[in-house]
Structure formats: structure tokens, C-alpha cells
Design a protein around this motif. Sequence first.
Motif, short mmCIF file in Angstrom:
data_model
loop_
_atom_site.label_atom_id
_atom_site.label_comp_id
_atom_site.label_asym_id
_atom_site.label_seq_id
_atom_site.Cartn_x
_atom_site.Cartn_y
_atom_site.Cartn_z
N LEU A 76 0.85 -1.19 0.00
CA LEU A 76 0.00 0.00 0.00
C LEU A 76 0.89 1.24 0.00
O LEU A 76 1.78 1.37 0.84
CB LEU A 76 -0.90 -0.02 1.24
CG LEU A 76 -2.03 1.01 1.33
CD1 LEU A 76 -3.01 0.83 0.18
CD2 LEU A 76 -2.75 0.87 2.66
N ARG A 77 0.64 2.15 -0.95
CA ARG A 77 1.51 3.31 -1.08
C ARG A 77 0.70 4.53 -1.49
O ARG A 77 -0.08 4.47 -2.44
CB ARG A 77 2.59 3.03 -2.13
CG ARG A 77 3.60 4.16 -2.28
CD ARG A 77 4.54 3.89 -3.44
NE ARG A 77 5.58 4.91 -3.51
CZ ARG A 77 6.83 4.71 -3.15
NH1 ARG A 77 7.22 3.53 -2.69
NH2 ARG A 77 7.72 5.68 -3.24
N ARG A 78 0.90 5.64 -0.78
CA ARG A 78 0.26 6.88 -1.20
C ARG A 78 1.04 7.47 -2.37
O ARG A 78 2.28 7.56 -2.33
CB ARG A 78 0.19 7.89 -0.05
CG ARG A 78 -0.67 9.09 -0.43
CD ARG A 78 -1.02 9.98 0.73
NE ARG A 78 -1.99 10.98 0.31
CZ ARG A 78 -2.41 11.98 1.07
NH1 ARG A 78 -1.96 12.09 2.31
NH2 ARG A 78 -3.29 12.85 0.61
N LEU A 79 0.31 7.88 -3.40
CA LEU A 79 0.96 8.34 -4.63
C LEU A 79 0.09 9.39 -5.31
O LEU A 79 -1.09 9.17 -5.55
CB LEU A 79 1.19 7.16 -5.58
CG LEU A 79 2.09 7.40 -6.79
CD1 LEU A 79 3.53 7.65 -6.36
CD2 LEU A 79 2.02 6.20 -7.75
N ASP A 80 0.68 10.52 -5.61
CA ASP A 80 0.02 11.58 -6.37
C ASP A 80 0.42 11.42 -7.83
O ASP A 80 1.59 11.63 -8.17
CB ASP A 80 0.45 12.94 -5.82
CG ASP A 80 -0.18 14.11 -6.56
OD1 ASP A 80 -0.89 13.89 -7.56
OD2 ASP A 80 0.07 15.27 -6.14
N VAL A 81 -0.52 11.05 -8.68
CA VAL A 81 -0.16 10.77 -10.07
C VAL A 81 0.21 12.02 -10.84
O VAL A 81 0.73 11.93 -11.97
CB VAL A 81 -1.27 9.99 -10.82
CG1 VAL A 81 -1.50 8.63 -10.17
CG2 VAL A 81 -2.55 10.79 -10.90
N THR A 82 -0.03 13.22 -10.27
CA THR A 82 0.43 14.44 -10.93
C THR A 82 1.89 14.75 -10.60
O THR A 82 2.49 15.62 -11.24
CB THR A 82 -0.44 15.65 -10.54
OG1 THR A 82 -0.23 15.97 -9.16
CG2 THR A 82 -1.91 15.36 -10.78
N ASP A 83 2.46 14.05 -9.64
CA ASP A 83 3.88 14.22 -9.29
C ASP A 83 4.69 13.29 -10.18
O ASP A 83 5.17 12.24 -9.76
CB ASP A 83 4.09 13.91 -7.81
CG ASP A 83 5.52 14.14 -7.34
OD1 ASP A 83 6.34 14.65 -8.15
OD2 ASP A 83 5.84 13.80 -6.18
N VAL A 84 4.85 13.69 -11.43
CA VAL A 84 5.38 12.76 -12.44
C VAL A 84 6.80 12.31 -12.13
O VAL A 84 7.19 11.20 -12.48
CB VAL A 84 5.29 13.37 -13.85
CG1 VAL A 84 3.83 13.49 -14.29
CG2 VAL A 84 5.98 14.72 -13.94
#
Length: 282
Positions: A76-84
Motif C-alpha cells: 500500500l503506497r500513497r501516490l500523487d499521479v500528478t507528481d510525475v
Amino acid sequence: MATPDLDPRTGARRAPDGAGSRPVALVTGAESGIGRACAVALAEAGFDLALTWHDPDHDPARTAREVQNAGARTVLRRLDVTDVAALAPAVDEIADELGRLDALVNVAGTGTSTPLLDLDLARWREVIATDLDGPFVLLQAAARRMVAGGRGGRVLNVTSVHEHAPRVGAAPYCAAKGGLGLLTQVAALELAEHGITVNAVAPGEIATPMTGQEDEDPHAAHRPGVPLGRPGDAREVAAVVAFLCGPSATYVTGASWAVDGGMLRMGPMAGSHLTSDDWRTP
């Protein structure tokens, strides 16, 4: 009869000695809605799961519990897909932790209901970054790992019926989903030689938090403008995703699968916003 060097669950080439025996899928936007349903369906199909999430209003642990209850190992990992800049390293870290990467399901997305003349550039860029830039970088990074692994793989891009048909107030969403649909086709051509299939799944109105229908029974809602007469259930989308990631879809690539209750077939008669069944009468 299964081909000896293929995994019977995914159709991918078997892992070399020492690699994990279960295939691994990475699902973005897994904290709710279609992402959660896809994660659970893939776990039930025999995959281990890497789950990424971003929305603090939803509990990713719920998805993790459901996946683990289906017998899957979970990261499980938090990830902002806009942080390319963070995306490719995250893919590599996840693949290293789970030992392999066999499937990517790009679900995370956002939209807008703003008329074109009122739309500001910042909102346009936010939607494009979330719905197109992020999926591209993730696809590229995942495909590189799949090529290096030598087992082939699957990429599923969750687009929308608005990959194919425009909607008033959704200019950046339609532009991004249309772009992701054509990216899917180009990637399918280029990655085929590596045994990687790339497909899109294009949902219509699905009862999810994004449509304001979290945990609602779609069978209880009436949608006169949808031929099947109701919104969809996220699990109905997930079933198509799981099929396309599985052994029965080894010869399917570059396709866009509409899961929309027939809404796209309405053409100029429109779709989910209609308030009566008058269109059913010639």
C-alpha cells in the motif's frame, strides 16, 4: 491445455526461478470506487497487489483488507499521479518489493463540470496531469519493468465513454480521456513484440464517489437515457478489467471496451442525463 511456459492465470510467460509465483498487478486510485473493485477482482483472480491511493477522504486500508482476504500479498503506497517525477521510482520500488510486475491498471482520475469559457488554465492542467500525464509515465515505467522481466504483461487504462463522445462542461476530461485512448492504441502496437497487451476500459456512469453515489445500489436508480436503465456497478467494470488481465484475453490488444449499459449506442439521443423513456418509442 496450458502452454508449458505460460502462467495459466495471466497468459504471461512464467517467472524465472526465484521470482514470485503469483503475478503482480499495480492499481492506482485503489482507495475507492472502480479502483477498489479492480483490486479485489484481481486478487480473486490470483494476483498479488500493489495499491496506490491519494484521496485522504477515503480509507485505503479497506481495500487492503479486502485484497488480503482474497489471499493476496499487498503493498500500500500513497501516490500523487500528478507528481510525475515520483512515478517511475515508485513503480521500480513496488516491483522490487513484490518481486515482479505483470499488470498495470491506471484508474486514478479526476474531472470537471465547467463550461469552456469559464475554465481556467490551472484547472485544465490539473485534469490533464491527472488523467493523461500520470497514466503515460506509469505506463512507460511499468512497461520497461515488464520488458526487463521477459514475461510479457498487461496494461489497462480506465478511460471513459468520453474517450469516444464529448460532454458539455468536460473539455479537459474529454481531451485527456481521448488522448489516453489513442495512447493505448499506440502502446499496443509498440509493446506487442514484448508480449505486452494494452487495452482501455471505458465506463459510463458508474455508482462511485466520483459520481456522488458511494455505496449506493445502482439497481435502485432509474436512468431513462441508458438502455439498461440504470448506472453501473464498479464490480461490473472490474470484471472486464480482470478478464483483460487474464489468460482468456491473450489475443486482445489495442481495444477500448465500453462498460456503459449501452449509453454510447444512444448517439445523438444522448445518455444518462435524460429524464424520460420517450426515446424508446419510434
